[in-house]
Write an enzyme that holds these catalytic residues in place. Sequence first.
Site, PDB file in Angstrom:
ATOM      1  N   ASP A  13       0.779  -1.193   0.086  1.00  0.00           N
ATOM      2  CA  ASP A  13      -0.017  -0.178  -0.071  1.00  0.00           C
ATOM      3  C   ASP A  13       0.965   1.126   0.195  1.00  0.00           C
ATOM      4  OD1 ASP A  13      -2.263  -1.580   0.155  1.00  0.00           O
ATOM      5  OD2 ASP A  13      -2.256  -1.768   2.483  1.00  0.00           O
ATOM      6  N   LYS A  16       1.969   2.106  -5.209  1.00  0.00           N
ATOM      7  CA  LYS A  16       2.310   1.436  -6.357  1.00  0.00           C
ATOM      8  C   LYS A  16       1.495   1.981  -7.588  1.00  0.00           C
ATOM      9  CE  LYS A  16       2.252  -2.399  -4.277  1.00  0.00           C
ATOM     10  NZ  LYS A  16       2.162  -2.080  -3.030  1.00  0.00           N
ATOM     11  N   GLY A  40      -4.502  -4.194  -3.791  1.00  0.00           N
ATOM     12  CA  GLY A  40      -5.575  -3.232  -3.950  1.00  0.00           C
ATOM     13  C   GLY A  40      -4.763  -2.013  -4.600  1.00  0.00           C
ATOM     14  N   HIS A  41      -4.508  -1.607  -5.701  1.00  0.00           N
ATOM     15  CA  HIS A  41      -3.940  -0.569  -6.368  1.00  0.00           C
ATOM     16  C   HIS A  41      -4.797   0.547  -6.711  1.00  0.00           C
ATOM     17  CE1 HIS A  41      -0.196  -3.469  -7.105  1.00  0.00           C
ATOM     18  NE2 HIS A  41      -0.820  -3.448  -5.943  1.00  0.00           N
ATOM     19  N   GLN A 224       1.959  -5.892  -3.209  1.00  0.00           N
ATOM     20  CA  GLN A 224       2.496  -6.042  -1.921  1.00  0.00           C
ATOM     21  C   GLN A 224       3.776  -5.370  -1.579  1.00  0.00           C
ATOM     22  OE1 GLN A 224       1.330  -9.509  -3.448  1.00  0.00           O
ATOM     23  NE2 GLN A 224      -0.659  -8.719  -2.981  1.00  0.00           N
TER      24      GLN A 224
END
Length: 431
Positions: A13, A16, A40-41, A224
């Site tokens: 988080d 990225k 979750g990007h 990650q």
Amino acid sequence: MANIVIVGTQWGDEGKGKIVDLLAEYADIVVRFQGGNNAGHTMVVDGEQFISHLVPSGILQGKTCVIGNGMVVDPEVLISEIDYLIEKGIDVSPEKLKISEKAHLIMPYHKRLDAAREEARQKQRIGTTGRGIGPCYEDKASRRGIRFVDLLDAKGFDEKIKSVSEEKNFLLTQLYSSEGISIDEIIAAYAEYRARLAPYVSNISLFIDKGVRAGWQVLFEGAQGTHLDIDHGTYPYVTSSNTVSGNACCGSGIGPKRITGVTGIAKAYTTRVGQGPFPTELFDETGDQIQKKGAEFGATTGRKRRCGWIDTVILRNAVRLNSLTGFAMTKLDVLGGLEELKICTAYTYEGNELLEFPADLNVLSQCEPVYETVPGWSEDISSIRSHEDLPENTKSYLKRIEALTETPIDIISVGPGRDETIVMKNSFAGS
Ligand code: GDP
Ligand code: IMO
Ligand code: MG
């Protein structure tokens, strides 16, 4: 020509998605090489927010996106993500999205086993995202996994499901006192996924290689973060894949000589979601303030993220493990308004100074951070677009982190939007 890998340097988080979306402008293809929808990007373009879990973050820039062989893919989630993007008017045709025939499929029993194992661990739980990631990688390693190439072969697929179901049902019903799985339901659901996803599946190693030979630039999007890496992270409080840059090669089917640069994404402070050690974690008002101002809630599970000061011990670890050529530092705007900031430069363990991250979690849990205190800044920096316009104290903070990590900060992010960025060096430009 440049082929750049983006990796998280902390515990995920770091931002990225935002940096991949920004740099994708200069790339021809964007490749995810590990993880699944535990990621979750977030991308924010013209005020609109998109969160991608499986589709690479180059999709908004109209680039060809690749789901590499190192990923584990929940087909139901992928289809809903494709539908969501199509609804938003984004081209997600098989020309724009390629899935490796060797990528593994997350099956309903993986999700059930993930939940059952967490429940059984009780206090020792890892705090997984519950998406079936670990059990899917377990099956890959134990050679019981199901790949897209297996899904495409309808008859073989049905037989494989029948052969694995005996073991899965035994584990679920006997060990975890849970409900068993229905083979018929899986076969029916996956027949639909087959029909929908088959046009997207191909040999992506060949595709990337042909492109690179023709002069394309590739952006590899890590998920990650370095300290969630299965080998190098805070094991066992990690994810089940290698998150470091070396896996960009294994997870997409290219050789290491193709990589020309590695950018590590680092938040201007540190966060962690889920269980596991976190030496610079804050349990006071400052931690709450950062959590609130940074809106630190997980993009996948909505869980509150734990917050703490920046830790250059882990950043130095990330520099070495990934061969970082530079950092992109995100969320610098969030630190505005704090009178002073702390930078962790080392740990102390049993009275001795430790400069390197220990592998033993018992040691790590007894480590005390050594801090340098530096003055903060009160200005709102979110509208600043050049390094020289930043407040002097902000510049000093950045300079000190560069010195402690012996690595340049090439990009500074001062807000979630694509344009809220200061680019000092673009690894793609001029190549
Ligand atoms: P990822 O998993 O590394 O892509 O990061 P996430 O998307 O899970 O979390 C990063 C969060 O920070 C998202 O909500 C982003 O929109 C937001 N973000 C990214 N960069 C910045 C920044 O420079 N400032 C602020 N305030 N928010 C940012
Ligand atoms: P992005 O790509 C932050 C964490 C989980 C848990 C551990 C194992 O958005 O940075 P898993 O479901 O992978 O078996 O969970 O890893 N985790 C993440 N934390 N960002 C992520 O992804 C994460 N993906 C997994 O919270 O502690
Ligand atoms: Mg995330």
